[in-house]
Design a protein around this motif. Structure first.
Motif, PDB file in Angstrom:
ATOM      1  N   ASP A  45     -39.072 105.870  73.942  1.00 55.57           N
ATOM      2  CA  ASP A  45     -38.891 105.082  72.936  1.00 55.57           C
ATOM      3  C   ASP A  45     -37.943 103.845  73.014  1.00 55.57           C
ATOM      4  N   VAL A  46     -38.473 102.653  72.667  1.00 52.88           N
ATOM      5  CA  VAL A  46     -37.677 101.517  72.942  1.00 52.88           C
ATOM      6  C   VAL A  46     -37.008 101.225  71.617  1.00 52.88           C
ATOM      7  N   GLN A  47     -35.504 100.775  71.623  1.00 50.58           N
ATOM      8  CA  GLN A  47     -34.894 100.531  70.580  1.00 50.58           C
ATOM      9  C   GLN A  47     -34.366  99.107  70.686  1.00 50.58           C
ATOM     10  N   ALA A  48     -34.189  98.587  69.693  1.00 52.21           N
ATOM     11  CA  ALA A  48     -33.786  97.246  69.719  1.00 52.21           C
ATOM     12  C   ALA A  48     -32.393  96.863  68.987  1.00 52.21           C
ATOM     13  N   TYR A  49     -31.733  95.729  69.133  1.00 52.47           N
ATOM     14  CA  TYR A  49     -30.554  95.477  68.533  1.00 52.47           C
ATOM     15  C   TYR A  49     -30.596  93.771  68.252  1.00 52.47           C
ATOM     16  N   ASN A  50     -30.212  93.281  66.916  1.00 51.06           N
ATOM     17  CA  ASN A  50     -30.383  92.022  67.037  1.00 51.06           C
ATOM     18  C   ASN A  50     -29.117  91.474  66.891  1.00 51.06           C
ATOM     19  N   GLY A  51     -28.497  90.787  67.830  1.00 46.93           N
ATOM     20  CA  GLY A  51     -27.152  90.373  67.897  1.00 46.93           C
ATOM     21  C   GLY A  51     -26.931  88.838  67.608  1.00 46.93           C
ATOM     22  N   SER A  52     -27.672  88.516  66.651  1.00 47.38           N
ATOM     23  CA  SER A  52     -27.744  86.863  66.389  1.00 47.38           C
ATOM     24  C   SER A  52     -27.013  86.665  65.198  1.00 47.38           C
ATOM     25  N   GLY A  53     -26.252  85.563  65.001  1.00 49.76           N
ATOM     26  CA  GLY A  53     -25.468  85.337  63.890  1.00 49.76           C
ATOM     27  C   GLY A  53     -26.253  84.453  62.776  1.00 49.76           C
ATOM     28  N   ARG A  54     -25.477  84.147  61.601  1.00 45.41           N
ATOM     29  CA  ARG A  54     -26.264  83.470  60.648  1.00 45.41           C
ATOM     30  C   ARG A  54     -25.366  82.274  60.452  1.00 45.41           C
ATOM     31  N   ALA A  55     -25.919  81.291  59.501  1.00 45.06           N
ATOM     32  CA  ALA A  55     -25.454  80.079  59.059  1.00 45.06           C
ATOM     33  C   ALA A  55     -24.230  80.430  58.085  1.00 45.06           C
ATOM     34  N   PRO A  56     -23.232  79.426  58.247  1.00 40.87           N
ATOM     35  CA  PRO A  56     -22.128  79.683  57.378  1.00 40.87           C
ATOM     36  C   PRO A  56     -22.759  79.519  55.674  1.00 40.87           C
ATOM     37  N   ALA A  57     -21.976  80.336  54.999  1.00 38.48           N
ATOM     38  CA  ALA A  57     -22.339  80.620  53.400  1.00 38.48           C
ATOM     39  C   ALA A  57     -22.686  79.040  52.863  1.00 38.48           C
ATOM     40  N   ALA A  58     -21.701  78.103  53.199  1.00 35.59           N
ATOM     41  CA  ALA A  58     -21.946  76.818  52.566  1.00 35.59           C
ATOM     42  C   ALA A  58     -22.849  75.980  53.010  1.00 35.59           C
ATOM     43  N   ALA A  59     -23.865  76.451  54.252  1.00 34.34           N
ATOM     44  CA  ALA A  59     -24.606  75.640  54.898  1.00 34.34           C
ATOM     45  C   ALA A  59     -25.831  75.241  53.763  1.00 34.34           C
ATOM     46  N   SER A  60     -26.388  73.965  53.833  1.00 33.21           N
ATOM     47  CA  SER A  60     -27.484  73.731  52.808  1.00 33.21           C
ATOM     48  C   SER A  60     -28.400  72.522  53.444  1.00 33.21           C
ATOM     49  N   ALA A  61     -29.480  72.903  53.644  1.00 34.70           N
ATOM     50  CA  ALA A  61     -30.563  72.021  54.171  1.00 34.70           C
ATOM     51  C   ALA A  61     -30.554  70.980  53.081  1.00 34.70           C
ATOM     52  N   ALA A  62     -30.548  71.057  51.836  1.00 35.96           N
ATOM     53  CA  ALA A  62     -30.398  69.973  50.816  1.00 35.96           C
ATOM     54  C   ALA A  62     -29.412  69.087  51.268  1.00 35.96           C
ATOM     55  N   ALA A  63     -28.287  69.459  51.591  1.00 31.55           N
ATOM     56  CA  ALA A  63     -27.177  68.651  51.841  1.00 31.55           C
ATOM     57  C   ALA A  63     -27.374  67.835  52.828  1.00 31.55           C
ATOM     58  N   LEU A  64     -28.172  68.379  53.754  1.00 31.86           N
ATOM     59  CA  LEU A  64     -28.411  67.374  55.198  1.00 31.86           C
ATOM     60  C   LEU A  64     -29.593  66.361  54.858  1.00 31.86           C
ATOM     61  N   ARG A  65     -30.259  66.840  54.036  1.00 30.44           N
ATOM     62  CA  ARG A  65     -31.467  65.805  53.663  1.00 30.44           C
ATOM     63  C   ARG A  65     -30.737  64.698  53.022  1.00 30.44           C
ATOM     64  N   ASP A  66     -29.778  64.898  52.175  1.00 29.29           N
ATOM     65  CA  ASP A  66     -29.402  64.223  51.328  1.00 29.29           C
ATOM     66  C   ASP A  66     -28.342  63.081  52.238  1.00 29.29           C
ATOM     67  N   GLN A  67     -28.132  63.664  53.256  1.00 28.05           N
ATOM     68  CA  GLN A  67     -27.379  62.603  54.422  1.00 28.05           C
ATOM     69  C   GLN A  67     -28.594  61.673  55.112  1.00 28.05           C
ATOM     70  N   GLY A  68     -29.775  61.564  54.870  1.00 22.22           N
ATOM     71  CA  GLY A  68     -31.043  61.053  55.556  1.00 22.22           C
ATOM     72  C   GLY A  68     -31.371  61.797  56.780  1.00 22.22           C
ATOM     73  N   LEU A  69     -31.114  63.128  56.878  1.00 20.16           N
ATOM     74  CA  LEU A  69     -31.560  63.803  58.150  1.00 20.16           C
ATOM     75  C   LEU A  69     -32.741  64.582  57.870  1.00 20.16           C
ATOM     76  N   ASP A  70     -33.551  64.297  58.988  1.00 19.75           N
ATOM     77  CA  ASP A  70     -34.874  65.067  58.838  1.00 19.75           C
ATOM     78  C   ASP A  70     -34.924  66.425  59.671  1.00 19.75           C
TER      79      ASP A  70
END
Length: 524
Positions: A76-101
Motif C-alpha cells: 500500500d503506497v502512502q503519500a504526504y503533501n509537504g507543500s506550503g500555502r500563500a500568506p493569508a493576506a495574498a490577493s490575486a485582485a491586488a496584483l491585478r490592480d497593480q497591472g500584473l497578468d
C-alpha cells in the motif's frame, strides 16, 4: 546489456539497500544511514536535506516536498503533501490592480510558506527509526565545512545566479560566480538545522528563524506574517493511480501534477508504440502531441485539492480517448493551450529502498533556479517561488488566494505490478515531469529497457510552441519532426534528470541514475 564500446553507465546492483539521487555525497549519506540501522525514510530525509547544501540552486529548507512510500511488508503506497500555502493576506485582485497578468517569477509575491521542513520532521517522527538529530548531522557538518561544487551545479549556478538579490548574493555568491570545486558553505543553515535537531519543526516555523524569513520578505514588499509560518501544517493524503499495459503508475495527488502523467499514458495506450522505433520521429511526435493536450487539461483542472473537484475527469478513460482521437500521426497541433505554469528544470529527487523493502520516493524543490532569489538576512534561507505556479485569472481553481496551495510541478512516482511495489522513481525537470514519467514507463514496458537504459534514452519536450529535442536524437529525426510541422530546437541544457530503483523478484535491487546530473545509484 549496454554496448561497452560506448560511454555509459551499468545498472547498480545490491541486495541490502540502495539510494539513487543527483549528488554522490547525498547517496553516500543515505547508505550510511541504512547501514547504521535506519530505514528508507530516515535515509531519504538525511539525503534530501543534504542535497540542499550540495545543490542549493535546486532545493533547500525554504522549499516544498511531496513524498510517496510503502511500509515494510506492505504494498500500500502512502503519500504526504509537504507543500506550503500563500500568506493569508495574498490577493490575486491586488496584483491585478497593480497591472500584473501573472504572479512575478521572482520577488516576495512569489514566496509561499516552506513546507518541506514540517514534512521531514513529521515523517521522521512517524515513520523513521533514528531520530531527527541523527538525520540532520551530516547536513550540519557539510553546511559548516563546505561542499565542493559539482559540474552540473556550476552550470545551473551560472544560469540562475543573476536572479539572486540582496542578502542572497552575500550568502550564495560572496565572491561572484563560483567555479567547479569551489567550496559552498552555509553556516546560517547549519545553525537552523541544529535548532531543528534539538527542538523539531517549531524551531523553524516560530521564533527567530521564522522572524528572519518574515522580516526579509516584508522589507521587499511581501505580505507574509509570523502567523502564516506558525499555522503551517502538511497533509497526509491518498495517492492516485492508473494502469498502463499491466503496470500501475502511482502518483501524488493534486496540488501536484501527477494526474497529468496518468492522463498521458492513458492517451498513449491508443497508439501502437511498440511498433515504432524507440528513438524515432514517429514516437517523439505522438508523445509531443499527447503532452500538449494533457498539459492543457492540467492547466484547467489541477489546483489546491480544497479548490478543485475534477481530478477524476483527468483520470478517466473517456477523456484520454477523446484527446487521443485529436492526435494526427502526420500533423502537428498548432496550440493546445497557453501554459499558465512557469516551465523550469530545478528540482531534486531521491529514492531509497531498504533491506525490509520499504521504498521512499521523495521530491524536493524551491521551484526555479535559486527560487525567488530571496534569502533571509541572518540565516541565509533561500525561499522558494512556488507562488509563481498560481494564475491571476479570476475564478480559476488555481487563482492566487490567501491560505491556498499553488499547482506544483514536482511529482514523485512509484510503479506496482500484480499488486507488488516494483519501482520508486522520479524524473526532475519542472513542467517536463509528467512527460518524463510517461516516457520512462513506456521505455520500460513498451521497449523492454532496464532502468538505466530507460533513463539514458534521449528526450524531447513540447512547450511554448517549440519542440525541444536533445542531441541524443539524430539529425534525421529532427528533420522528420520539422517536416511535419514541429518547430524543433536543441536546448542549451539537457532535459530533466531521473533516478530509479527496481525491486526485482529475485531480491536484487537494480538502480539507475541520470548522467544528466552529477549523482549516482549506490547500494550495499
Amino acid at each position: 546489456m549496454r554496448d561497452f564500446h560506448l560511454p555509459g553507465r551499468s545498472p547498480v546492483l545490491a541486495t541490502n539497500g540502495m539510494c539513487a539521487t543527483s549528488h554522490p555525497l547525498a547517496a553516500r549519506v543515505a547508505i550510511d544511514i541504512l547501514d547504521r540501522g535506519g530505514n528508507a525514510m530516515d535515509a531519504a530525509i538525511a539525503g534530501a536535506v543534504l542535497l540542499g547544501i550540495c545543490e542549493p540552486q535546486m532545493t533547500g529548507i525554504g522549499g516544498d516536498c511531496f513524498v510517496l512510500w510503502n511500509a515494510p511488508g506492505s504494498n500500500d503506497v502512502q503519500a504526504y503533501n509537504g507543500s506550503g500555502r500563500a500568506p493569508a493576506a495574498a490577493s490575486a485582485a491586488a496584483l491585478r490592480d497593480q497591472g500584473l497578468d501573472k504572479v512575478p517569477t521572482h520577488g516576495a509575491h512569489s514566496v509561499t510558506i516552506p513546507g518541506a521542513i514540517e514534512a521531514f520532521c513529521t515523517l521522521s517522527s512517524d515513520h523513521g527509526k533514528l531520530g531527527l538529530d541523527t538525520l540532520l548531522a551530516p547536513s550540519i557538518h557539510y553546511a559548516e565545512e563546505g561542499v565542493p561544487i559539482a559540474p552540473r551545479v556550476i552550470d545551473d549556478w551560472a544560469r540562475s545566479g543573476p536572479t539572486l538579490q540582496g542578502h542572497a548574493q552575500r550568502h550564495y555568491m560572496p565572491g561572484g560566480t563560483p567555479r567547479v570545486g569551489t567550496a559552498f558553505r552555509a553556516p546560517g543553515q547549519a545553525e537552523v538545522l541544529r535548532r531543528l535537531a534539538a527542538n523539531g519543526s517549531r524551531a523553524f516555523y516560530e521564533g527567530e528563524v521564522a522572524e528572519d524569513m518574515v522580516n526579509t520578505l516584508r522589507e521587499l514588499g511581501g505580505v507574509h506574517s509570523t502567523s502564516d509560518f506558525a499555522a503551517h501544517q502538511g497533509t497526509p493524503t491518498s495517492p492516485i493511480a492508473g494502469d498502463y499495459n499491466g503496470v500501475e503508475l502511482v502518483e501524488h495527488p493534486p496540488n501536484g501534477q501527477g494526474a497529468t502523467a496518468i492522463l498521458m499514458l492513458n492517451m498513449l495506450k491508443h497508439f501502437d508504440l511498440v511498433s515504432l522505433a524507440p528513438n524515432g520521429a514517429a514516437r517523439a511526435h505522438i508523445e509531443a502531441e499527447a503532452a500538449k493536450l494533457a498539459y492543457d487539461a492540467r492547466n484547467r483542472i489541477i489546483a489546491d485539492p480544497d479548490h478543485t473537484a475534477r481530478v477524476d475527469r483527468m483520470l478517466s478513460p473517456e477523456l484520454a480517448a477523446d484527446l487521443a482521437a485529436m492526435i494526427d500521426p502526420q500533423r502537428v497541433i498548432a496550440s493546445a493551450a497557453s501554459l499558465t505554469e512557469q516551465v523550469h528544470r530545478d528540482t531534486i529527487y531521491i529514492t531509497v529502498v531498504d533491506r525490509d523493502r520499504m521504498s521512499v520516493s521523495l521530491i524536493y524543490s524551491i521551484f526555479h533556479g535559486f527560487g525567488s532569489g530571496i534569502a533571509s538576512e541572518k540565516f541565509g534561507i533561500l525561499l522558494q517561488n512556488r507562488g509563481a505556479g498560481f494564475t491571476l485569472q479570476e475564478g480559476h481553481p488555481n487563482e492566487l488566494a490567501g491560505g491556498k496551495r499553488p499547482m506544483h510541478t514536482i511529482i514523485p512516482g512509484m510503479l506496482r505490478q500484480n499488486g507488488r511495489v516494483i519501482m520508486p522513481f522520479g524524473v526532475m525537470g519542472g513542467g517536463y515531469q509528467p512527460c518524463g514519467h510517461a516516457r520512462f514507463v513506456s521505455n520500460l514496458h513498451d521497449f523492454g529497457m532496464d532502468p538505466q537504459s530507460a533513463i539514458d534514452a534521449p528526450r524531447a519536450f513540447a512547450a511554448d510552441g517549440k519542440l525541444r529535442v536533445e542531441r541524443g536524437y539524430t539529425d534525421t529525426v529532427r528533420r522528420e519532426l520539422s517536416d511535419i510541422g514541429h518547430d524543433v530546437v536543441i536546448p542549451d541544457e539537457a532535459i530533466g534528470g531521473a533516478q530509479a530503483i527496481s525491486i526485482r523478484e529475485d531480491g536484487v535491487l537494480e538502480g539507475g541514475s541520470d548522467p544528466r546530473k552529477d549523482g549516482c545509484a549506490l547500494g550495499y
